[in-house]
Design an enzyme around this catalytic site. Structure first.
Site, PDB file in Angstrom:
ATOM      1  N   SER A 250      12.223  -3.089   4.317  1.00  0.00           N
ATOM      2  CA  SER A 250      11.705  -2.109   5.265  1.00  0.00           C
ATOM      3  C   SER A 250      10.258  -2.368   5.644  1.00  0.00           C
ATOM      4  CB  SER A 250      11.847  -0.691   4.683  1.00  0.00           C
ATOM      5  OG  SER A 250      13.207  -0.372   4.475  1.00  0.00           O
ATOM      6  N   HIS A 308       7.517   1.557   3.795  1.00  0.00           N
ATOM      7  CA  HIS A 308       7.784   1.881   5.196  1.00  0.00           C
ATOM      8  C   HIS A 308       6.483   2.170   5.940  1.00  0.00           C
ATOM      9  CE1 HIS A 308      11.515   2.710   3.022  1.00  0.00           C
ATOM     10  NE2 HIS A 308      12.184   2.705   4.162  1.00  0.00           N
TER      11      HIS A 308
END
Length: 369
Positions: A250, A308
């Site tokens: 991610s 993220h």
């Protein structure tokens, strides 16, 4: 090779009939007559840009260096500013109305309109695009992630929430705070995923966003941006969520997506500005939920979601600089060195943090598997 006859003709005739007064400039009509008289090839995009360059000049002329850069497919910042200052805007509907294109050429046109926000860049990319080298980096990363997931899924007989299996964290690829000395784990965690849902989300974005970006900007820039997001993700987790492990690509995916979104924010493309943020935010929500409210009993903390956010920051800063510098040299831009220095400073700080902070703060990390 097709451009060398034009360059040769320009260089041979510049001091003669092209520029008899040695002003360093040439009129568009004079250059056009040279091209037609020698039957020299020049693609439509460059002909239109030549006119725009000339119209950015008060005398309707183009300087020698700009002409050479145009023919040689070299575009500096000053070259792009001269184009932008031209009084004639490039037509916006020519590529969309062009017929008789094959499937791949239509795909290239779609990529141009999806990735590049400037009409000049779209037309330049469409006419200059070459199939070699192909966009192999994102495809190779995605294929490797799928193979690794299938191997661990078959071995553990589990396809969702794999991190809850006691054998999963024993993988030499997973980032674990107890194995910080094994530096490769700060990168290789990107090949491991929580389950089928996370792998599917990342693989989809890597193919739908990463591959087109690599087609336009090249393997070096996109691979650097992706890996910078991956490394920033693991280092950020080691600083902000010190007890948590980390899996999934991610960090790199969010670096690509945030850079792309920031670059096309003025286009109001349906997918880029509505569907993509919705999908990204839902993935972040899922990661936060799994971190703080695990649905199953676990022997230790679940993977962190901070990668993220770190990837998104890398994309907005470093990635936006890269994507806005299409066909330009990054080393010639001051902002690139500022961003690179900031990233290097973060890396140095994170390294010292991992060496000293855990002991100084007395952080109780879970025992490494």
């Amino acid at each position: 090779r097709a451009h060398s006859p034009i360059l040769g003709a320009v260089q041979e005739g510049w001091s003669g009939r092209l520029d008899p007064d040695n002003t360093g400039f040439i009129g568009v009509e004079t250059f056009a007559s040279l091209v037609h008289s020698h039957e020299l090839p020049l693609d439509p995009a460059k002909l239109e840009m030549l006119v725009a360059l000339a119209q950015s000049n008060d005398e309707g002329q183009i300087c020698y260096q700009e002409l050479v850069d145009l023919i040689s497919s070299k575009r500096s910042s000053s070259f792009k500013r001269a184009i932008a200052n031209g009084q004639r805007a490039l037509p916006r509907d020519v590529l969309l109305d062009e017929t008789g294109l094959g499937f791949y050429k239509r795909f290239v046109r779609y990529v141009a309109y999806e990735i590049l926000p400037c009409e000049m860049d779209r037309r330049w990319y469409f006419y200059q695009h070459r199939t070699c080298p192909p966009p192999i980096f994102m495809a190779a990363v995605t294929l490797t992630q799928i193979i690794v997931f299938l191997c661990y899924g078959a071995r553990l007989n589990r396809w969702v929430l794999q991190t809850y299996h006691p054998e999963y964290m024993k993988s030499p690829l997973v980032y674990h705070p107890g194995h910080r000395a094994r530096a490769w784990r700060f990168f290789t965690y990107m090949f491991m995923h929580v389950g089928l849902e996370q792998l599917g989300f990342n693989a989809l974005l890597q193919l739908m966003i990463g591959v087109p970006l690599e087609m336009v900007h090249g393997i070096l820039r996109i691979s650097f941006l992706y890996l910078a997001g991956v490394l920033a993700g693991s280092l950020t987790v080691s600083i902000t969520d010190m007890r948590a492990p980390l899996v999934g690509g991610s960090g790199g995916v969010y670096a690509l997506c945030s850079a792309h979104l920031a670059n096309v924010v003025m286009l109001w493309l349906t997918f880029s500005l509505f569907v993509l943020p919705l999908a990204v935010s839902s993935e972040v929500g899922r990661a936060v939920w799994l971190r703080f409210s695990p649905p199953l009993a676990a022997s230790g903390p679940q993977p962190s979601f901070m990668a993220h956010l770190a990837g998104a920051i890398v994309g907005i800063s470093m990635g936006l600089t890269i994507l806005r510098s299409y066909e330009e040299k990054l080393q010639d831009q001051c902002v690139w060195w500022v961003v690179l220095l900031s990233y290097a400073t973060f890396l140095v700080f994170a390294v010292f943090w991992n060496i000293f902070a855990y002991d100084l703060l007395g952080t109780q990390i879970p025992p490494p598997p």
